[in-house]
Design a protein around this motif. Sequence first.
Motif, PDB file in Angstrom:
ATOM      1  N   THR A 269      68.022  40.147  22.780  1.00  0.00           N
ATOM      2  CA  THR A 269      68.439  39.072  22.716  1.00  0.00           C
ATOM      3  C   THR A 269      69.960  39.280  21.983  1.00  0.00           C
ATOM      4  OG1 THR A 269      68.049  37.060  21.274  1.00  0.00           O
ATOM      5  CG2 THR A 269      67.719  39.202  20.194  1.00  0.00           C
ATOM      6  N   PHE A 270      70.559  38.296  21.414  1.00  0.00           N
ATOM      7  CA  PHE A 270      71.866  38.798  20.840  1.00  0.00           C
ATOM      8  C   PHE A 270      72.062  37.636  19.449  1.00  0.00           C
ATOM      9  CE2 PHE A 270      72.825  35.544  24.338  1.00  0.00           C
ATOM     10  CZ  PHE A 270      73.421  34.537  23.625  1.00  0.00           C
TER      11      PHE A 270
ATOM     12  N   GLU B  89      76.112  26.296  25.444  1.00  0.00           N
ATOM     13  CA  GLU B  89      76.010  26.672  23.593  1.00  0.00           C
ATOM     14  C   GLU B  89      76.622  27.974  23.592  1.00  0.00           C
ATOM     15  OE1 GLU B  89      74.600  24.329  21.835  1.00  0.00           O
ATOM     16  OE2 GLU B  89      74.151  23.182  23.187  1.00  0.00           O
ATOM     17  N   TYR B  90      76.847  28.873  24.276  1.00  0.00           N
ATOM     18  CA  TYR B  90      77.610  30.169  23.989  1.00  0.00           C
ATOM     19  C   TYR B  90      78.497  30.690  24.822  1.00  0.00           C
ATOM     20  CZ  TYR B  90      73.302  29.945  20.838  1.00  0.00           C
ATOM     21  OH  TYR B  90      72.548  29.623  19.996  1.00  0.00           O
ATOM     22  N   SER B  91      79.075  29.795  25.796  1.00  0.00           N
ATOM     23  CA  SER B  91      80.296  30.029  26.473  1.00  0.00           C
ATOM     24  C   SER B  91      80.195  31.356  27.420  1.00  0.00           C
ATOM     25  CB  SER B  91      81.487  30.332  25.666  1.00  0.00           C
ATOM     26  OG  SER B  91      81.627  29.077  24.824  1.00  0.00           O
ATOM     27  N   LEU B  92      78.989  31.567  28.064  1.00  0.00           N
ATOM     28  CA  LEU B  92      78.757  32.483  28.933  1.00  0.00           C
ATOM     29  C   LEU B  92      79.429  32.295  30.142  1.00  0.00           C
ATOM     30  CD1 LEU B  92      75.198  33.923  28.219  1.00  0.00           C
ATOM     31  CD2 LEU B  92      77.119  34.396  27.220  1.00  0.00           C
ATOM     32  N   ASP B  93      79.728  33.300  31.083  1.00  0.00           N
ATOM     33  CA  ASP B  93      80.387  32.739  32.318  1.00  0.00           C
ATOM     34  C   ASP B  93      79.595  32.947  33.436  1.00  0.00           C
ATOM     35  OD1 ASP B  93      80.248  35.521  33.008  1.00  0.00           O
ATOM     36  OD2 ASP B  93      82.464  35.864  32.868  1.00  0.00           O
ATOM     37  N   ALA B  94      79.883  32.822  34.819  1.00  0.00           N
ATOM     38  CA  ALA B  94      79.071  32.661  35.904  1.00  0.00           C
ATOM     39  C   ALA B  94      78.239  34.052  36.321  1.00  0.00           C
ATOM     40  CB  ALA B  94      79.674  32.396  37.153  1.00  0.00           C
ATOM     41  N   SER B  95      78.737  35.255  35.633  1.00  0.00           N
ATOM     42  CA  SER B  95      77.949  36.550  35.801  1.00  0.00           C
ATOM     43  C   SER B  95      76.720  36.536  35.249  1.00  0.00           C
ATOM     44  CB  SER B  95      78.973  37.624  35.367  1.00  0.00           C
ATOM     45  OG  SER B  95      79.090  37.484  34.005  1.00  0.00           O
TER      46      SER B  95
ATOM     47  N   GLY C 251      81.573  37.416  30.198  1.00  0.00           N
ATOM     48  CA  GLY C 251      82.778  36.672  29.945  1.00  0.00           C
ATOM     49  C   GLY C 251      83.167  36.680  28.499  1.00  0.00           C
ATOM     50  N   ARG C 252      82.426  37.429  27.744  1.00  0.00           N
ATOM     51  CA  ARG C 252      82.869  37.488  26.179  1.00  0.00           C
ATOM     52  C   ARG C 252      82.108  38.669  25.502  1.00  0.00           C
ATOM     53  NH1 ARG C 252      78.931  33.765  22.444  1.00  0.00           N
ATOM     54  NH2 ARG C 252      79.731  35.297  21.056  1.00  0.00           N
ATOM     55  N   GLU C 253      82.523  38.867  24.280  1.00  0.00           N
ATOM     56  CA  GLU C 253      82.070  40.200  23.479  1.00  0.00           C
ATOM     57  C   GLU C 253      80.852  39.677  22.766  1.00  0.00           C
ATOM     58  OE1 GLU C 253      83.844  43.380  20.490  1.00  0.00           O
ATOM     59  OE2 GLU C 253      84.777  41.432  20.288  1.00  0.00           O
TER      60      GLU C 253
ATOM     61  N   PRO D 118      64.333  44.382  14.853  1.00  0.00           N
ATOM     62  CA  PRO D 118      65.267  44.998  15.799  1.00  0.00           C
ATOM     63  C   PRO D 118      65.365  46.483  15.687  1.00  0.00           C
ATOM     64  CG  PRO D 118      66.147  44.205  13.481  1.00  0.00           C
ATOM     65  CD  PRO D 118      64.580  43.697  13.652  1.00  0.00           C
ATOM     66  N   THR D 119      65.676  47.102  16.709  1.00  0.00           N
ATOM     67  CA  THR D 119      65.584  48.452  16.839  1.00  0.00           C
ATOM     68  C   THR D 119      66.880  49.131  17.428  1.00  0.00           C
ATOM     69  OG1 THR D 119      64.616  48.416  18.896  1.00  0.00           O
ATOM     70  CG2 THR D 119      63.226  48.726  17.238  1.00  0.00           C
ATOM     71  N   GLU D 120      67.656  48.303  18.132  1.00  0.00           N
ATOM     72  CA  GLU D 120      68.810  48.714  18.681  1.00  0.00           C
ATOM     73  C   GLU D 120      69.819  47.661  18.696  1.00  0.00           C
ATOM     74  OE1 GLU D 120      70.307  50.825  22.933  1.00  0.00           O
ATOM     75  OE2 GLU D 120      68.257  50.711  22.390  1.00  0.00           O
ATOM     76  N   GLU D 121      71.222  48.069  18.523  1.00  0.00           N
ATOM     77  CA  GLU D 121      72.270  47.016  18.574  1.00  0.00           C
ATOM     78  C   GLU D 121      73.535  47.563  19.670  1.00  0.00           C
ATOM     79  OE1 GLU D 121      75.258  44.084  16.013  1.00  0.00           O
ATOM     80  OE2 GLU D 121      73.602  45.392  15.087  1.00  0.00           O
ATOM     81  N   VAL D 122      73.848  46.833  20.172  1.00  0.00           N
ATOM     82  CA  VAL D 122      74.904  47.106  21.104  1.00  0.00           C
ATOM     83  C   VAL D 122      76.016  46.180  21.567  1.00  0.00           C
ATOM     84  CG1 VAL D 122      75.897  47.998  23.661  1.00  0.00           C
ATOM     85  CG2 VAL D 122      73.505  48.741  22.631  1.00  0.00           C
ATOM     86  N   ARG D 123      77.337  46.341  20.834  1.00  0.00           N
ATOM     87  CA  ARG D 123      78.242  45.330  21.305  1.00  0.00           C
ATOM     88  C   ARG D 123      79.240  45.528  21.851  1.00  0.00           C
ATOM     89  NH1 ARG D 123      79.654  41.279  17.974  1.00  0.00           N
ATOM     90  NH2 ARG D 123      81.714  40.359  17.896  1.00  0.00           N
TER      91      ARG D 123
END
Length: 312
Positions: free
Chosen positions: A265-266, A173-179, A293-295, A283-288
Motif C-alpha cells: 500500500t502507500f 484521489e491520488y493523481s496516479l497516471d495511466a501507467s 507518475g509521482r513520488e 508494516p515490514t518494509e518501506e520504499v520511496r
Amino acid sequence: MKDIPENITKQIRAFNRFYTGIIGALNSSVLNSPFSLAEARVLYEIKHTENATASEINLRLGLDPGYLSRIIRRFEHDELLLKERSPADGRAYNLKLTSRGEHVLSVLEKVSDQKVAEMLESMSGVDVNTLLQSMDALTSIFSGEPRGASVRPGKPGELGFVAAQHMDFYMKEYSLDASFEYYLFEGMTNFLKNRDSGTAGFWVADHNGTVVGSIAIDREDEKTAKLRWFLVHPEFQGQGIGRRLMDQAIEFCRLNLYHRIFLWTFSELRSARHLYELYGFSPTEEVRHEIWGREISEERWDFLLVDPEEDL
C-alpha cells in the motif's frame, strides 16, 4: 436554514409531480379493486407487523384515528381480521388477518406485482439496475440509514470493472497516471492463472447488481498469499463492507493453509492502513520511489496466520 437555489427546488418539485403520476398509475390496480389504497396498506401492515395494534398501524401510516377505526370495523365485519386482547397491554388489541384476509391481500399484491412487471418490461437490465440504485439512494438519504451491499465471489469479466474502478479512484484521489493501468492488468493476468488452480480468490461487494467494492488473494508461494485490489467505493465506506471483504479474504487464506499474507500500500491510504492494523497486519518494509507518475512511499504490510515457530 440553508439558502437553496431556486432551480434546485423547482427541479425537485418537477420530479415530485412526475413521480406522483407514476405512483398513481401503479396504484390504479389497487383502486380498481373494492379496496382503497389506505385499506390495502392497512392489510399489508397488519400482515407484516408482529403483534400489530391499531395505534402502531396508525403510527406507521399516519392515518386519521377515526378513519383507521372505521377501516378496522369494516375488516372485522367482512371477516378479514381478528382482534385479540394484547397480553402486554389489556387496553389494546392485537390485529391479525384471517385466512380470508390473507387471501385478499395476496390477490392485491399479485395484481400490483404484475403492474410493476409491466412497467419494467420495456426497460433494459442496465436501466433496471440504475432505477434500483436511485431508489435505494433516495431511501438512504431520507431515512438516514446506510445503503447495504452483499459480498460474493467475483464473476468472469468483473476484474476488468474492478480495474476501471481502481483507475478512476486513484487517478482522481491520488493523481496516479495511466501507467497504473498496466500495473493492474499485469497483476490480474498472473492472478487468473492462480485462480484456475484454486490457490487464488476474488470477491466483490455487490449493491443491486453493481460492484461497489473488491478484494483478492493471490498466491505468492506455497506458504504466502498476497492481498490485492482492496477498495470500497467512497459512497459505501463506513458501512462495514471493508471488514466483510477482509473477513472473506482471510478465511480463504486459512482454508488454503497459507502461513502468511502480505500486501503493498502507500502511506496516504490512511483508512486502509487503519483497517490493516485492526486485522493484525504490520508494516515490514518501506520504499520511496517515482512510480505511476509521482513520488510515492510504498509500504509492505505482513500478517502471520500461524505461530512464527511453526513457520520455520
